[in-house]
Design an enzyme around this catalytic site. Structure first.
Site, short mmCIF file in Angstrom:
data_model
loop_
_atom_site.label_atom_id
_atom_site.label_comp_id
_atom_site.label_asym_id
_atom_site.label_seq_id
_atom_site.Cartn_x
_atom_site.Cartn_y
_atom_site.Cartn_z
N TYR A 1 37.52 -39.17 -55.72
CA TYR A 1 36.82 -37.32 -55.96
C TYR A 1 37.16 -36.55 -54.88
O TYR A 1 37.12 -36.03 -54.41
CB TYR A 1 36.64 -37.25 -57.18
CG TYR A 1 36.93 -35.66 -57.52
CD1 TYR A 1 37.72 -35.34 -58.62
CD2 TYR A 1 35.54 -35.72 -57.80
CE1 TYR A 1 37.61 -33.93 -58.82
CE2 TYR A 1 35.17 -33.59 -58.35
CZ TYR A 1 36.27 -33.21 -58.59
OH TYR A 1 36.19 -32.24 -59.15
N GLY A 7 41.09 -26.56 -70.59
CA GLY A 7 39.57 -26.11 -69.52
C GLY A 7 39.77 -25.01 -68.39
O GLY A 7 40.17 -23.73 -69.12
#
Ligand code: NAP
Length: 282
Positions: free
Chosen positions: A154, A15
């Site tokens: 998150y 990523g």
């Protein structure tokens, strides 16, 4: 000739971190590309070789939730390179849930990797960055500024990181260290698959939240299918923050991310963010 600068980047197995390692190496930096499992380094090594920068990319183990791996890695970097000029806090992991459906352990796990991991790595790197008058660049998220539905653990962790970095920045500036947060929106990486969500099981266990969760999954799939950046696009502002004369404190990686963060920063009564987030559930 001045010797190349050295940057340590966390979470470079895939990523944005992998792309940031390549971008920094292409910009002429020595890159200490860290990952918690160095057995996952093949993709980075192959891409670095293909781009002709493998000589500037060194893979080392660092797990942001294991403090001894942070200090061991930094000790090696300073012994081998004599200095550290920048830290890129990139490692992170997502999760999906709402407070009634996930346990305290899920909140703690999200905080461990996304927040305490950043605190521990930054804390260990600061003496070296003070010595080099270097930079701390931290990948947060639009979800570190504007709450996203079903992302409570998150977003709580990413908000914490933003608060930590925004508070650190003026203090670090007094000792010559620049601090930047980089805020991506959707990026096409392993991020979603790494969460390992069994959607069928999640929906089956979601009780009264099942209709909203189903709609959320559909909407978020639509966003990733139509509006996700590539990892290289999301990593470009990291390279810019490393190499420019004076990095801004807050940088978004796309026009869409700028829209989300801009709307939040002007949203004094919270109604704009609530309307946008609610739209993902209807
Ligand atoms: P990714 O492909 O899943 O990469 C995450 C990286 O973090 C992987 O290298 C992963 O390693 C590593 N990591 C996870 N836990 C770690 C730990 N304890 N110690 C060290 N490394 C660890 O996802 P990504 O999208 O590139 O994510 C990079 C950053 O961007 C994260 O901070 C994420 O929150 C942020 N972000 C992503 C998006 C998005 O849409 N993709 C949007 C906004 C912000 P393993 O391979 O070992 O799991």
């Amino acid at each position: 000739m001045t010797s190349p600068k050295t940057v340590l980047i966390t979470g470079t197995s895939s990523g944005i971190g992998l792309a940031a390692a390549l971008g920094a190496a292409r910009a002429g930096w020595n890159v200490v590309a860290t990952m918690r499992d160095t057995g996952k380094a093949d993709a980075l090594r192959a891409a670095a070789a293909e781009q002709g920068v493998d000589g500037r990319v060194q893979v080392k183990r660092l797990d942001v939730v294991e403090p001894e791996t942070i200090t061991a890695c930094l000790d090696e970097v300073v012994a081998e390179h004599g200095r550290l000029d920048a830290l890129v806090n990139n490692a992170g992991a997502g999760s999906v849930g709402t407070v009634e459906l996930v346990g305290l352990d899920d909140f703690r796990a999200a905080m461990e990797v996304n927040f305490f991991g950043v605190v521990a790595t930054t804390r260990a790197a600061m003496p070296h960055l003070r010595a080099s008058r270097g930079r701390v660049i931290t990948v947060t998220s639009v979800g570190g500024v504007a709450g996203q539905p079903f992302n409570e653990p998150y977003c709580a962790a990413k908000f914490a990181v933003e608060g930590f970095m925004e508070s650190l920045a003026p203090v670090a500036a007094t000792v010559g260290v620049d601090v930047t947060v980089v805020e991506p929106g959707a990026v096409a990486t392993e991020f979603v698959t790494s969460m390992g969500i069994d959607r069928g099981a999640a929906l089956a266990g979601a009780g009264p939240y099942a209709p909203a969760l189903r709609t959320y999954f559909e909407r978020i799939d639509g966003v990733f299918a139509t509006a996700a950046q590539s990892p290289a696009e999301a990593a470009a502002p990291i390279t810019e923050a490393l190499t420019c004369d004076r990095p801004a404190f807050r940088v978004q990686t796309s026009a869409r991310a700028r829209d989300i963060v801009g709307a939040k920063l002007a949203d004094l009564d919270g109604s704009a963010v609530q309307a946008a987030a609610g739209g993902l559930l209807r």
